[in-house]
Motif scaffolding. Structure first.
Motif, PDB file in Angstrom:
ATOM      1  N   ALA A  82       0.827  -1.212   0.000  1.00 27.98           N
ATOM      2  CA  ALA A  82       0.000   0.000   0.000  1.00 27.98           C
ATOM      3  C   ALA A  82       0.859   1.259   0.000  1.00 27.98           C
ATOM      4  O   ALA A  82       0.636   2.172  -0.798  1.00 27.98           O
ATOM      5  CB  ALA A  82      -0.950  -0.009   1.195  1.00 27.98           C
ATOM      6  N   LYS A  83       1.854   1.306   0.882  1.00 24.80           N
ATOM      7  CA  LYS A  83       2.710   2.497   0.964  1.00 24.80           C
ATOM      8  C   LYS A  83       3.512   2.713  -0.320  1.00 24.80           C
ATOM      9  O   LYS A  83       3.639   3.834  -0.801  1.00 24.80           O
ATOM     10  CB  LYS A  83       3.636   2.410   2.167  1.00 24.80           C
ATOM     11  CG  LYS A  83       2.897   2.631   3.487  1.00 24.80           C
ATOM     12  CD  LYS A  83       3.826   2.740   4.640  1.00 24.80           C
ATOM     13  CE  LYS A  83       4.308   4.158   4.702  1.00 24.80           C
ATOM     14  NZ  LYS A  83       4.751   4.609   5.987  1.00 24.80           N
ATOM     15  N   LYS A  84       4.041   1.650  -0.883  1.00 24.25           N
ATOM     16  CA  LYS A  84       4.851   1.750  -2.106  1.00 24.25           C
ATOM     17  C   LYS A  84       4.054   2.370  -3.259  1.00 24.25           C
ATOM     18  O   LYS A  84       4.576   3.141  -4.050  1.00 24.25           O
ATOM     19  CB  LYS A  84       5.358   0.360  -2.480  1.00 24.25           C
ATOM     20  CG  LYS A  84       5.729   0.142  -3.929  1.00 24.25           C
ATOM     21  CD  LYS A  84       7.044   0.728  -4.309  1.00 24.25           C
ATOM     22  CE  LYS A  84       7.418   0.271  -5.712  1.00 24.25           C
ATOM     23  NZ  LYS A  84       8.394   1.081  -6.331  1.00 24.25           N
ATOM     24  N   PHE A  85       2.777   2.026  -3.350  1.00 21.33           N
ATOM     25  CA  PHE A  85       1.971   2.463  -4.480  1.00 21.33           C
ATOM     26  C   PHE A  85       1.067   3.661  -4.170  1.00 21.33           C
ATOM     27  O   PHE A  85       0.149   3.949  -4.933  1.00 21.33           O
ATOM     28  CB  PHE A  85       1.175   1.287  -5.044  1.00 21.33           C
ATOM     29  CG  PHE A  85       2.062   0.242  -5.665  1.00 21.33           C
ATOM     30  CD1 PHE A  85       2.648   0.466  -6.903  1.00 21.33           C
ATOM     31  CD2 PHE A  85       2.343  -0.938  -4.994  1.00 21.33           C
ATOM     32  CE1 PHE A  85       3.488  -0.485  -7.478  1.00 21.33           C
ATOM     33  CE2 PHE A  85       3.179  -1.900  -5.562  1.00 21.33           C
ATOM     34  CZ  PHE A  85       3.752  -1.667  -6.804  1.00 21.33           C
ATOM     35  N   ARG A 130      -6.121   4.008   3.168  1.00 23.79           N
ATOM     36  CA  ARG A 130      -6.400   4.506   1.820  1.00 23.79           C
ATOM     37  C   ARG A 130      -5.785   3.542   0.814  1.00 23.79           C
ATOM     38  O   ARG A 130      -4.586   3.272   0.853  1.00 23.79           O
ATOM     39  CB  ARG A 130      -5.854   5.909   1.602  1.00 23.79           C
ATOM     40  CG  ARG A 130      -6.273   6.498   0.247  1.00 23.79           C
ATOM     41  CD  ARG A 130      -6.006   7.992   0.102  1.00 23.79           C
ATOM     42  NE  ARG A 130      -4.663   8.402   0.416  1.00 23.79           N
ATOM     43  CZ  ARG A 130      -3.639   8.388  -0.451  1.00 23.79           C
ATOM     44  NH1 ARG A 130      -3.806   7.960  -1.676  1.00 23.79           N
ATOM     45  NH2 ARG A 130      -2.450   8.801  -0.079  1.00 23.79           N
ATOM     46  N   VAL A 131      -6.633   3.018  -0.067  1.00 20.95           N
ATOM     47  CA  VAL A 131      -6.204   2.058  -1.088  1.00 20.95           C
ATOM     48  C   VAL A 131      -5.427   2.809  -2.176  1.00 20.95           C
ATOM     49  O   VAL A 131      -5.859   3.874  -2.617  1.00 20.95           O
ATOM     50  CB  VAL A 131      -7.440   1.359  -1.701  1.00 20.95           C
ATOM     51  CG1 VAL A 131      -7.034   0.413  -2.825  1.00 20.95           C
ATOM     52  CG2 VAL A 131      -8.224   0.616  -0.629  1.00 20.95           C
ATOM     53  N   PRO A 132      -4.286   2.275  -2.611  1.00 23.07           N
ATOM     54  CA  PRO A 132      -3.551   2.910  -3.710  1.00 23.07           C
ATOM     55  C   PRO A 132      -4.419   3.011  -4.966  1.00 23.07           C
ATOM     56  O   PRO A 132      -5.270   2.157  -5.204  1.00 23.07           O
ATOM     57  CB  PRO A 132      -2.368   1.970  -3.955  1.00 23.07           C
ATOM     58  CG  PRO A 132      -2.248   1.154  -2.721  1.00 23.07           C
ATOM     59  CD  PRO A 132      -3.617   1.063  -2.125  1.00 23.07           C
ATOM     60  N   GLU A 133      -4.161   4.030  -5.771  1.00 21.45           N
ATOM     61  CA  GLU A 133      -4.989   4.350  -6.932  1.00 21.45           C
ATOM     62  C   GLU A 133      -5.253   3.200  -7.882  1.00 21.45           C
ATOM     63  O   GLU A 133      -6.381   2.956  -8.268  1.00 21.45           O
ATOM     64  CB  GLU A 133      -4.355   5.502  -7.709  1.00 21.45           C
ATOM     65  CG  GLU A 133      -5.219   6.726  -7.686  1.00 21.45           C
ATOM     66  CD  GLU A 133      -4.600   7.868  -8.444  1.00 21.45           C
ATOM     67  OE1 GLU A 133      -4.456   7.754  -9.676  1.00 21.45           O
ATOM     68  OE2 GLU A 133      -4.277   8.862  -7.782  1.00 21.45           O
ATOM     69  N   ALA A 150      -6.110  -5.592  -4.492  1.00 22.67           N
ATOM     70  CA  ALA A 150      -5.453  -6.268  -5.614  1.00 22.67           C
ATOM     71  C   ALA A 150      -5.201  -5.296  -6.751  1.00 22.67           C
ATOM     72  O   ALA A 150      -5.975  -4.362  -6.971  1.00 22.67           O
ATOM     73  CB  ALA A 150      -6.324  -7.412  -6.126  1.00 22.67           C
ATOM     74  N   CYS A 151      -4.129  -5.545  -7.457  1.00 17.54           N
ATOM     75  CA  CYS A 151      -3.846  -4.917  -8.744  1.00 17.54           C
ATOM     76  C   CYS A 151      -3.621  -6.082  -9.705  1.00 17.54           C
ATOM     77  O   CYS A 151      -2.487  -6.515  -9.911  1.00 17.54           O
ATOM     78  CB  CYS A 151      -2.616  -4.010  -8.660  1.00 17.54           C
ATOM     79  SG  CYS A 151      -2.272  -3.184 -10.224  1.00 17.54           S
ATOM     80  N   PRO A 152      -4.720  -6.645 -10.243  1.00 20.88           N
ATOM     81  CA  PRO A 152      -4.597  -7.857 -11.065  1.00 20.88           C
ATOM     82  C   PRO A 152      -3.677  -7.698 -12.267  1.00 20.88           C
ATOM     83  O   PRO A 152      -2.980  -8.643 -12.639  1.00 20.88           O
ATOM     84  CB  PRO A 152      -6.032  -8.131 -11.512  1.00 20.88           C
ATOM     85  CG  PRO A 152      -6.892  -7.387 -10.554  1.00 20.88           C
ATOM     86  CD  PRO A 152      -6.099  -6.208 -10.089  1.00 20.88           C
ATOM     87  N   LYS A 153      -3.649  -6.516 -12.870  1.00 23.17           N
ATOM     88  CA  LYS A 153      -2.796  -6.284 -14.040  1.00 23.17           C
ATOM     89  C   LYS A 153      -1.327  -6.549 -13.695  1.00 23.17           C
ATOM     90  O   LYS A 153      -0.584  -7.126 -14.470  1.00 23.17           O
ATOM     91  CB  LYS A 153      -2.982  -4.853 -14.530  1.00 23.17           C
ATOM     92  CG  LYS A 153      -2.189  -4.527 -15.761  1.00 23.17           C
ATOM     93  CD  LYS A 153      -2.433  -3.091 -16.195  1.00 23.17           C
ATOM     94  CE  LYS A 153      -1.527  -2.780 -17.363  1.00 23.17           C
ATOM     95  NZ  LYS A 153      -1.115  -1.426 -17.442  1.00 23.17           N
ATOM     96  N   GLU A 154      -0.921  -6.126 -12.494  1.00 27.45           N
ATOM     97  CA  GLU A 154       0.461  -6.318 -12.034  1.00 27.45           C
ATOM     98  C   GLU A 154       0.635  -7.629 -11.258  1.00 27.45           C
ATOM     99  O   GLU A 154       1.745  -7.978 -10.857  1.00 27.45           O
ATOM    100  CB  GLU A 154       0.874  -5.162 -11.115  1.00 27.45           C
ATOM    101  CG  GLU A 154       0.716  -3.788 -11.719  1.00 27.45           C
ATOM    102  CD  GLU A 154       1.828  -3.427 -12.669  1.00 27.45           C
ATOM    103  OE1 GLU A 154       2.935  -3.969 -12.540  1.00 27.45           O
ATOM    104  OE2 GLU A 154       1.576  -2.606 -13.559  1.00 27.45           O
ATOM    105  N   LYS A 155      -0.474  -8.316 -10.977  1.00 26.67           N
ATOM    106  CA  LYS A 155      -0.482  -9.540 -10.157  1.00 26.67           C
ATOM    107  C   LYS A 155       0.084  -9.278  -8.760  1.00 26.67           C
ATOM    108  O   LYS A 155       0.927 -10.014  -8.245  1.00 26.67           O
ATOM    109  CB  LYS A 155       0.263 -10.678 -10.851  1.00 26.67           C
ATOM    110  CG  LYS A 155      -0.375 -11.093 -12.161  1.00 26.67           C
ATOM    111  CD  LYS A 155       0.333 -12.274 -12.777  1.00 26.67           C
ATOM    112  CE  LYS A 155      -0.351 -12.665 -14.067  1.00 26.67           C
ATOM    113  NZ  LYS A 155       0.289 -13.794 -14.699  1.00 26.67           N
TER     114      LYS A 155
END
Length: 184
Positions: A82-85, A130-133, A150-155
């Motif tokens: 979460a923090k990274k993104f 807060r969820v990353p964008e 989840a960010c399925p595109k990035e897995k």
């Protein structure tokens, strides 16, 4: 086939995650969070960022998120993601470990096969607020709005709860789903 690595962030459940995957006949290795990213990118087909006491002790975990490998973050692993993104993490209102009923809003591929509500075991000492964008909210509970993303595109996936403990109903399914994602 290359193994999945469990990154040890000094949490009490990292060895249980490793054991849970072994019990499912999933090839797995437990590695320290100081492992150079080059070793991780060439030696594994997926990464599980385990839990731990503090984000300040997460070693090189942030670097592993740029390798293009599927990633599953558990508890602290979720917070690192979460923090990274661009998401936010704060102290939780509910504190330590306990049972929580999670409502699944979007099963996606990581929560495939689960019913709409599941009892899990989680710590809410810290939680994503807060969820990353580019991420989707997958699950929430009465004590935490962000139980899974989840960010399925990035897995890349993150869970607040611990699938590897017996208190979480059918926790092994998360690891089986992640193994399938890593095998694609």
């Amino acid at each position: 086939m290359l193994p999945i690595c469990v990154v040890n962030n000094y949490g009490q459940f990292n060895h249980l995650i490793h054991r849970a995957l072994k019990d499912l006949d999933i090839e797995v290795a437990l590695i320290p969070n100081s492992t150079p990213k080059e070793e991780v990118s060439s030696g594994y087909r997926g990464i599980i960022l385990g839990g731990g006491p503090a984000i300040e002790r997460a070693g090189r975990c942030v670097e592993y998120l740029d390798l293009g490998l599927p990633v599953l973050g558990i508890c602290l692993g979720l917070h690192i993601i979460a923090k990274k993104f661009g998401g936010e993490v704060r102290k939780g209102k509910s504190g330590g470990y306990g049972s929580v009923e999670v409502s699944i809003r979007d099963h996606g591929d990581i929560l495939s096969g689960y019913p709409e509500k599941i009892p899990v075991w989680a710590s809410h000492a810290d939680e994503v607020c807060r969820v990353p964008e580019k991420f989707t909210l997958l699950a929430s509970s009465g004590i935490c709005d962000v139980e899974a993303i989840a960010c399925p595109k990035e897995k890349i996936y993150g869970l607040q709860w611990h699938p590897e403990v017996s208190h979480t109903v059918d926790g092994k399914r998360v690891y089986q789903n992640f193994d399938s994602i890593c095998s694609e």
